[in-house]
Design an enzyme around this catalytic site. Structure first.
Site, short mmCIF file in Angstrom:
data_model
loop_
_atom_site.label_atom_id
_atom_site.label_comp_id
_atom_site.label_asym_id
_atom_site.label_seq_id
_atom_site.Cartn_x
_atom_site.Cartn_y
_atom_site.Cartn_z
N ASP A 1 -9.63 41.01 64.28
CA ASP A 1 -10.10 40.91 62.90
C ASP A 1 -8.95 41.07 61.91
OD1 ASP A 1 -11.64 40.92 60.63
OD2 ASP A 1 -13.04 42.44 61.34
N HIS B 1 -19.35 33.77 60.35
CA HIS B 1 -18.71 34.65 59.37
C HIS B 1 -17.34 34.14 58.94
CE1 HIS B 1 -17.84 38.44 57.34
NE2 HIS B 1 -16.68 38.48 57.96
#
Length: 429
Positions: free
Chosen positions: A243, A337
């Site tokens: 991430d 996302h």
């Protein structure tokens, strides 16, 4: 970077029979000690913890490693704790001014806090009643950052100096906000690569508040420890995803424009400052972990193994939003996302995400109270956080696995020059 003026740790005499072992220990490279993750993604953060055991102190103790000697500077153009790499431990805490306290008391408090931050970030004890918690440690990349909430300006009679960018955030469908753990007059962010150094700073800041302010809320977080991976890499979050691949980087030409208020911006006291959005985001890990690995990747839009986009390539390969599979389906789902949060899908909106993960035990329902202390930085939240969160609100596949439980927005002024304290231009202007 280490400060050359810092006193060097004293290395005790090593008995002849132990010199070879000591030499091998000193051969550990700086790269291996500092291999760590960079900044992270929009609503998710990094995670990691080390498990160790207590051992008797050695008579031939090694000197401080670079992990302890690394130092961030308090004085500068910008406040510390914004562009530095992620730290292993963190605390975020909000204060409300005490009844009857105003501009004068706030100025005295910021003066005390700034001096304490300067000393602790240099590896020195606090000026008064130091607890000795960090007595044996170096600076350990400690940063202490200060900000002002919307309510601070009315409490101090400075309403005319309140920035329009500090207007309250709109409501979002994913919000389940606890007002007691949201907002606040003053905000402090503490980060360090040693847990005791971070705690020592937290206690010093709390003690310095004295009768001028009281804690409104406090949250504690962590990231992967430096050196936990064999080579520097983007971090993983508590969902196991790599991430932070698309986080803005200081080397980019428009980085300052996106993250910091310009020197001639408005209001003048916010020159070189930034705005921090702080959100406690609960991850519904039990639900998430029921998904297959493929289903998790479809929610995010990236491979779990290496962070590469589902359209192919490596972690840094540009995502192909139009690529389809043999059945004509988009390889990166329309509600993934990573697709929704792309700046080119949000009018160029961008922010610097610099969060901490958290795990506060098991709640009354028997599920983990864990997730992300999301902290993002931008020159204007109305052009950074808000448009992206609105887009996520309308159809992010990740939204059913997270819950926003608290929120705050804070104006973080530029760094203090030598002899100044943070916020001096506002409080004495």
């Amino acid at each position: 970077m280490p400060d050359q003026s810092l006193p060097k740790a004293r290395t005790p005499e090593v008995p002849p029979g132990e010199r070879e072992a000591a030499s091998a220990h000193e051969g550990i490279s700086r790269r291996r000690l500092l291999g760590t993750a960079g900044a992270t993604g929009l609503v998710l953060g990094t995670a990691g913890a080390a498990v160790g055991y207590a051992a008797a102190p050695s008579e031939a103790a090694a000197p401080l490693t670079s992990l302890g000697t690394d130092r961030a500077m308090f004085h500068g153009k910008h406040q510390p704790g914004i562009t530095e790499g992620l730290q292993a431990r963190g605390h975020v805490v909000a204060f409300d001014l005490a009844a009857g306290a105003g501009r004068k008391e706030a100025a005295a408090l910021l003066r005390r806090w700034s001096e304490t931050a300067r000393r602790l970030m240099a590896g020195e004890p606090s000026a008064h009643d130091d607890t000795d918690v960090a007595r044996d440690a170096g600076p350990s990349s400690l940063t202490i950052t200060f900000g002002f909430g919307h309510s601070f300006f009315a409490r101090t009679g400075l309403e005319k100096q309140r920035p329009t960018a500090l207007d309250p955030l709109p409501e979002f469908s994913s919000d389940h906000l606890d007002k007691k753990r949201s907002n606040g007059d003053l905000w402090v962010q503490i980060g360090a690569n040693d847990a005791l150094v971070a705690f020592h700073a937290l206690r010093a800041i709390q003690k310095d508040a004295g009768r001028a302010a009281k804690v409104r809320w406090q949250m504690n977080g962590f990231n992967r420890s430096p050196g936990a991976t064999s080579h520097p890499m983007t971090a993983r979050n508590l969902m196991g995803q790599i991430d932070g691949t698309r986080n803005p980087k200081p080397s980019e030409a428009d980085f300052d424009q996106r993250i910091f208020v310009p020197e001639k911006g408005e209001p003048a006291w916010m020159a070189n400052g930034s705005y921090a959005v702080v959100r406690r985001i609960r991850m519904l890990l039990d639900d998430w972990e029921k998904l297959s690995g493929k289903a998790q990747e479809d929610v995010i839009g990236r491979r779990k193994s290496d962070g590469a986009a589902l359209s192919g390539g490596t972690e840094t390969t540009a995502m192909d939003l139009e690529k389809t599979d043999a059945k004509g389906n988009l390889v990166v789902p329309i509600n993934a996302h990573a697709r929704i949060t792309r700046p080119d899908q949000n009018g160029g909106a961008a922010m610097l995400r610099r969060p901490f993960s958290f795990h506060d035990g098991i709640d009354s329902d028997g599920v983990p109270d864990a997730g992300l202390l999301f902290i993002c930085w931008q020159a204007d939240p109305l052009r950074g956080f808000v448009p992206v969160q609105r887009k996520l609100d309308r159809g992010d596949a990740l939204s059913q696995f997270i819950r926003h439980e608290s929120s705050g927005l804070f104006a973080v002024p530029g760094g203090a020059a030598e002899g100044e304290y943070v916020g001096q231009k506002l409080l004495e202007g």
